[in-house]
Design a protein around this motif. Structure first.
Motif: not given
Ligand code: UT7
Length: 321
Positions: A172-173, A231-234, A304-305, A315-320
């Motif tokens: 999920g997110i 997002l990638l960095q953190r 990534i959305m 805005g962007s989301i990192y989701m599995v």
């Protein structure tokens, strides 16, 4: 707990409008539209309401998720083109689905609408308040487009996408970022009902969408790239770890420029704007549904959305997955 997507659904009106069709309305041509935007055709409602399209997408998502409408605890619906001022389209969809146990809330964040609504769902799931949420992005942009303005009418289309969100510990997110810059709101504008009452005398007119295309283009490229970098960095990720980027479908050149900034292969940036145009808040869930149903998105994929647009918002989301 994280919000994860249990099922997706989408709906596109049957009527398609090609670039050649538009060339009969305004001074434009297929070559200009395809080379500047990547769009070849879009779907336009000839009767479906915003609530009709949202309910179709929602029913498909519920059916894939194996969740009944009664099990839903919340409906979060993102749109800038509701059917009514009151009641909200969220409440109309609740009625159409028979989701009698869900609180229905509407959210306006233009083309970032679905991403912001999904982030809101994540906040409720994280807080342990709700575990079954329907998130919808839906637009009938054809009713707010100025069909005599070639700078905008060639871009937009109608449609709906939906996701049923559940709670999970492993997928999920994982993280999200979202921003607004109201000071730059004039770059993409559509007036609501104008001031009209017995106490003023001036003439009033309904407004249509107007846009400073180049400003919005520059904003989109800069802010989407920045938010993905952040997002990638953190999350201590490199681009190698990302399987798929689902970006708001506004313009193929925006997506190509973001891919170039990230030094990523375009194969990781699926697009459907060639067939759907820019459907604002519906574009991300429409594309998600296509990717999900075709098997392109697999359990465990890192996705990534990104949404961006009017407000200005992004805005962007990192989701599995
Ligand atoms: O989802 C919300 C976010 N919205 C966006 O992301 C939209 C971002 N912006 C864009 O996608 C692009 O700016 C557009 C596709 C809207 C416009 O592309 P552009 O490359 O920025 O074109 P432009 O506005 O600079 O216009 C270039 C020329 C102008 O003619 P002159 O002044 O050079 O003679 C325009 O009048 O193209 C002309 N033009 C057109 N010609 C044929 C503008 N629209 C059209 C058209 N057909 N439809």
């Amino acid at each position: 707990m994280n919000a994860y997507i249990m099922g997706t659904g989408s709906y596109l009106p049957e009527q398609t409008v090609t670039n050649d069709d538009l060339a009969k309305l305004v001074e434009t041509n297929d070559e200009w539209i395809v080379s500047r935007t990547g769009i070849r055709e879009r779907h336009v409602s000839v009767g479906e309401t915003t609530a009709d399209m949202a309910a179709e997408a929602a029913n498909a998502a519920l059916s894939m998720a194996g969740v009944t409408a009664e099990e839903l605890e919340m409906i979060l619906l993102a749109t800038v083109t509701p059917d009514h001022i009151v009641p909200s389209t969220a409440c109309e969809v609740q009625k159409k689905l028979g989701a009698v146990n869900a609180v229905a809330i509407e959210l306006n964040a233009a083309c970032s609408g679905f991403v912001f609504a999904l982030n809101t769902a994540q906040a409720y799931v994280r807080a342990g308040i709700y575990r079954k949420i329907l998130v919808v992005g839906v637009e009938t942009l054809s009713k707010i487009v100025d069909w005599s303005d070639r700078g905008t009418c060639i871009l937009f289309g109608d449609g709906a996408g939906a996701a049923v969100v559940g709670a999970d510990e492993e997928r999920g997110i994982m993280d999200f970022i979202q921003y607004s810059d109201g000071a730059k709101g004039d770059a993409l504008l559509c007036d609501a009902r104008p001031l009209k009452n017995p106490f003023i005398s001036r003439e009033v007119e309904h407004g249509y969408v107007s846009m400073d295309g180049q400003e919005v283009f520059k904003f989109a490229v800069k802010r989407v790239s920045e938010s993905i970098d952040q997002l990638l960095q953190r999350n201590s990720l490199t681009t190698d770890a990302i399987d798929c980027y689902v970006l708001h479908q506004a313009n193929a050149r925006i997506i190509q420029t973001v891919a170039k900034h990230l030094k990523e292969d375009m194969g990781k940036f699926p697009m459907n704007l060639e067939r759907c145009g820019n459907t604002s808040g519906a574009s991300v869930p429409l594309l998600l549904d296509e990717l999900n149903r075709s098997g392109r998105l697999k359990r465990g994929d890192r996705v990534i959305m990104s949404g961006f647009g009017g407000g200005l918002t992004w805005g962007s989301i990192y989701m599995v997955w």
